[in-house]
Each structure stands twice: as C-alpha cells, then as structure tokens.
Motif scaffolding. Structure first.
Motif, mmCIF file in Angstrom:
data_model
loop_
_atom_site.group_PDB
_atom_site.id
_atom_site.type_symbol
_atom_site.label_atom_id
_atom_site.label_comp_id
_atom_site.label_asym_id
_atom_site.label_seq_id
_atom_site.Cartn_x
_atom_site.Cartn_y
_atom_site.Cartn_z
ATOM 1 N N THR A 262 -21.247 87.500 58.065
ATOM 2 C CA THR A 262 -20.595 86.286 57.591
ATOM 3 C C THR A 262 -19.886 85.618 58.760
ATOM 4 O O THR A 262 -19.635 86.246 59.791
ATOM 5 C CB THR A 262 -19.550 86.584 56.490
ATOM 6 N N GLY A 263 -19.558 84.357 58.596
ATOM 7 C CA GLY A 263 -18.841 83.646 59.641
ATOM 8 C C GLY A 263 -17.521 84.295 59.972
ATOM 9 O O GLY A 263 -17.152 84.424 61.143
ATOM 10 N N TRP A 264 -16.790 84.702 58.961
ATOM 11 C CA TRP A 264 -15.490 85.330 59.209
ATOM 12 C C TRP A 264 -15.643 86.670 59.889
ATOM 13 O O TRP A 264 -14.786 87.084 60.673
ATOM 14 C CB TRP A 264 -14.687 85.454 57.916
ATOM 15 N N ALA A 265 -16.739 87.379 59.626
ATOM 16 C CA ALA A 265 -16.980 88.663 60.293
ATOM 17 C C ALA A 265 -17.178 88.459 61.785
ATOM 18 O O ALA A 265 -16.710 89.261 62.593
ATOM 19 C CB ALA A 265 -18.185 89.375 59.687
ATOM 20 N N HIS A 266 -17.846 87.361 62.164
ATOM 21 C CA HIS A 266 -18.009 87.072 63.589
ATOM 22 C C HIS A 266 -16.644 86.940 64.256
ATOM 23 O O HIS A 266 -16.420 87.430 65.350
ATOM 24 C CB HIS A 266 -18.796 85.772 63.803
ATOM 25 N N VAL A 267 -15.723 86.271 63.600
ATOM 26 C CA VAL A 267 -14.381 86.080 64.152
ATOM 27 C C VAL A 267 -13.601 87.388 64.123
ATOM 28 O O VAL A 267 -12.987 87.782 65.112
ATOM 29 C CB VAL A 267 -13.626 84.970 63.379
ATOM 30 N N LYS B 16 -10.062 88.330 70.143
ATOM 31 C CA LYS B 16 -9.507 87.052 70.596
ATOM 32 C C LYS B 16 -10.405 85.862 70.257
ATOM 33 O O LYS B 16 -10.217 84.767 70.777
ATOM 34 C CB LYS B 16 -9.254 87.097 72.103
ATOM 35 N N ALA B 17 -11.367 86.039 69.362
ATOM 36 C CA ALA B 17 -12.296 84.959 69.030
ATOM 37 C C ALA B 17 -11.580 83.737 68.467
ATOM 38 O O ALA B 17 -11.889 82.609 68.845
ATOM 39 C CB ALA B 17 -13.361 85.449 68.045
ATOM 40 N N ALA B 18 -10.611 83.937 67.605
ATOM 41 C CA ALA B 18 -9.898 82.794 67.015
ATOM 42 C C ALA B 18 -9.186 81.982 68.089
ATOM 43 O O ALA B 18 -9.194 80.741 68.064
ATOM 44 C CB ALA B 18 -8.903 83.270 65.961
ATOM 45 N N THR B 19 -8.604 82.663 69.056
ATOM 46 C CA THR B 19 -7.924 81.985 70.156
ATOM 47 C C THR B 19 -8.912 81.185 70.994
ATOM 48 O O THR B 19 -8.650 80.042 71.374
ATOM 49 C CB THR B 19 -7.192 83.011 71.041
ATOM 50 N N VAL B 20 -10.065 81.766 71.259
ATOM 51 C CA VAL B 20 -11.082 81.080 72.060
ATOM 52 C C VAL B 20 -11.662 79.901 71.273
ATOM 53 O O VAL B 20 -11.867 78.823 71.835
ATOM 54 C CB VAL B 20 -12.184 82.055 72.517
ATOM 55 N N ILE B 21 -11.891 80.061 69.983
ATOM 56 C CA ILE B 21 -12.399 78.964 69.158
ATOM 57 C C ILE B 21 -11.408 77.810 69.154
ATOM 58 O O ILE B 21 -11.793 76.640 69.293
ATOM 59 C CB ILE B 21 -12.717 79.437 67.725
ATOM 60 N N ALA C 246 -8.060 79.650 77.494
ATOM 61 C CA ALA C 246 -7.697 80.300 76.237
ATOM 62 C C ALA C 246 -6.490 81.223 76.376
ATOM 63 O O ALA C 246 -5.898 81.629 75.374
ATOM 64 C CB ALA C 246 -8.885 81.092 75.692
ATOM 65 N N GLY C 247 -6.153 81.587 77.599
ATOM 66 C CA GLY C 247 -5.069 82.546 77.789
ATOM 67 C C GLY C 247 -5.465 83.949 77.373
ATOM 68 O O GLY C 247 -4.633 84.745 76.924
ATOM 69 N N VAL C 248 -6.747 84.261 77.516
ATOM 70 C CA VAL C 248 -7.286 85.571 77.146
ATOM 71 C C VAL C 248 -7.883 86.177 78.411
ATOM 72 O O VAL C 248 -8.609 85.498 79.142
ATOM 73 C CB VAL C 248 -8.382 85.434 76.067
ATOM 74 N N SER C 249 -7.597 87.422 78.657
ATOM 75 C CA SER C 249 -8.091 88.037 79.886
ATOM 76 C C SER C 249 -9.613 88.050 79.921
ATOM 77 O O SER C 249 -10.280 88.210 78.895
ATOM 78 C CB SER C 249 -7.557 89.465 80.045
ATOM 79 N N THR D 43 -17.108 88.424 73.362
ATOM 80 C CA THR D 43 -16.666 87.231 72.630
ATOM 81 C C THR D 43 -17.480 85.998 72.987
ATOM 82 O O THR D 43 -17.950 85.283 72.100
ATOM 83 C CB THR D 43 -15.172 86.953 72.883
ATOM 84 N N LEU D 44 -17.666 85.741 74.268
ATOM 85 C CA LEU D 44 -18.388 84.531 74.660
ATOM 86 C C LEU D 44 -19.840 84.581 74.211
ATOM 87 O O LEU D 44 -20.382 83.578 73.724
ATOM 88 C CB LEU D 44 -18.284 84.307 76.170
ATOM 89 N N GLU D 45 -20.467 85.733 74.342
ATOM 90 C CA GLU D 45 -21.851 85.871 73.879
ATOM 91 C C GLU D 45 -21.948 85.649 72.369
ATOM 92 O O GLU D 45 -22.885 85.033 71.883
ATOM 93 C CB GLU D 45 -22.418 87.240 74.261
ATOM 94 N N GLU D 46 -20.973 86.148 71.646
ATOM 95 C CA GLU D 46 -20.956 85.956 70.194
ATOM 96 C C GLU D 46 -20.797 84.477 69.844
ATOM 97 O O GLU D 46 -21.441 83.971 68.929
ATOM 98 C CB GLU D 46 -19.825 86.774 69.562
ATOM 99 N N LEU D 47 -19.961 83.772 70.598
ATOM 100 C CA LEU D 47 -19.755 82.351 70.327
ATOM 101 C C LEU D 47 -20.978 81.526 70.706
ATOM 102 O O LEU D 47 -21.216 80.463 70.118
ATOM 103 C CB LEU D 47 -18.490 81.856 71.020
ATOM 104 N N VAL D 48 -21.783 82.022 71.633
ATOM 105 C CA VAL D 48 -23.079 81.400 71.920
ATOM 106 C C VAL D 48 -24.012 81.654 70.737
ATOM 107 O O VAL D 48 -24.691 80.745 70.254
ATOM 108 C CB VAL D 48 -23.686 81.948 73.234
ATOM 109 N N THR D 49 -24.022 82.886 70.247
ATOM 110 C CA THR D 49 -24.891 83.274 69.143
ATOM 111 C C THR D 49 -24.632 82.436 67.891
ATOM 112 O O THR D 49 -25.567 81.998 67.224
ATOM 113 C CB THR D 49 -24.719 84.779 68.812
ATOM 114 N N VAL D 50 -23.367 82.172 67.588
ATOM 115 C CA VAL D 50 -23.054 81.415 66.372
ATOM 116 C C VAL D 50 -23.138 79.904 66.583
ATOM 117 O O VAL D 50 -23.121 79.145 65.621
ATOM 118 C CB VAL D 50 -21.675 81.781 65.775
ATOM 119 N N GLY D 51 -23.230 79.459 67.836
ATOM 120 C CA GLY D 51 -23.444 78.041 68.092
ATOM 121 C C GLY D 51 -22.218 77.243 68.478
ATOM 122 O O GLY D 51 -22.252 76.013 68.421
#
Length: 110
Positions: A13-18, A23-28, A49-52, A61-69
């Motif tokens: 689900t979308g929320w599962a990705h986050v 730190k996905a919510a912070t990056v989003i 994002a202030g995330v290490s 995280t970044l790869e996941e955010l590529v995957t979801v678009g």
C-alpha cells in the motif's frame, strides 16, 4: 525482503511504502518543495531533507521514492546518479493533495 529497485516486498500500500522507510515522510515533504526543473545528487537531497545520507542509502529511501514515482533517476555511465522531482506522477499529485488537505484541515475544523 527487498525487491529489485529498493522496494520492499511487503510494501503493498502507499502508506506501507512510507512506513517501511524511517525518513520517507521527511523526504517526501522536501520533494514537494523542490524545483522540478532541477536535478539533485543524493547528497543534495540528503541535505535539503535534513536526513543523513547514510540513512537514505541504508534503508533505500530514494530508490523506493523512484519506485513509487515521486523521483526520477538519471544515470549516466561514469557520472554521479542524479534525481529529479516527478511532479507529473500520480504519486506526486496525491502527496501534494494530501499536503494541502492536511495543512488546511485545522482551518476547516475551526
């Protein structure tokens, strides 16, 4: 546990990705405020994002955010990978709509 591209097999689900990326919510939140006409290195995204960088790298995280678009990945042989905001994707539009709705929810409830 991980699928190719950094996605987790249990992110159905979308929320599962986050939720599956600390730190996905912070990056989003950061992605929604970046210039879609620019490209960004992993380091630049990390700093914005202030995330290490280590955190973004270790949990994918970044790869996941590529995957979801939410991000587009630009790779060129021998050069650093760059990312840009995919502001035309359904995921970006949904994140932007949620951001607006959540920011104005208090105004509506009062």
């Amino acid at each position: 546990m991980f699928e190719e591209g950094g996605g987790r097999a249990d992110s159905t689900t979308g929320w599962a990705h986050v939720a599956n990326h600390d730190k996905a919510a912070t990056v989003i939140d950061t992605i929604l405020r970046l210039d879609a006409d620019e490209t960004y290195t992993k380091t630049a995204l990390s700093e914005a994002a202030g995330v290490s960088l280590k955190t973004l790298y270790l949990d994918g995280t970044l790869e996941e955010l590529v995957t979801v678009g939410l991000l587009e990945k630009h790779e060129a042989e021998g050069e650093e990978t760059l990312f840009s905001v995919d502001n035309g994707s359904a995921a970006f539009e949904a994140a932007e709509a949620f951001d607006t709705a959540a920011a104005t929810a208090g105004e509506v409830d009062n």
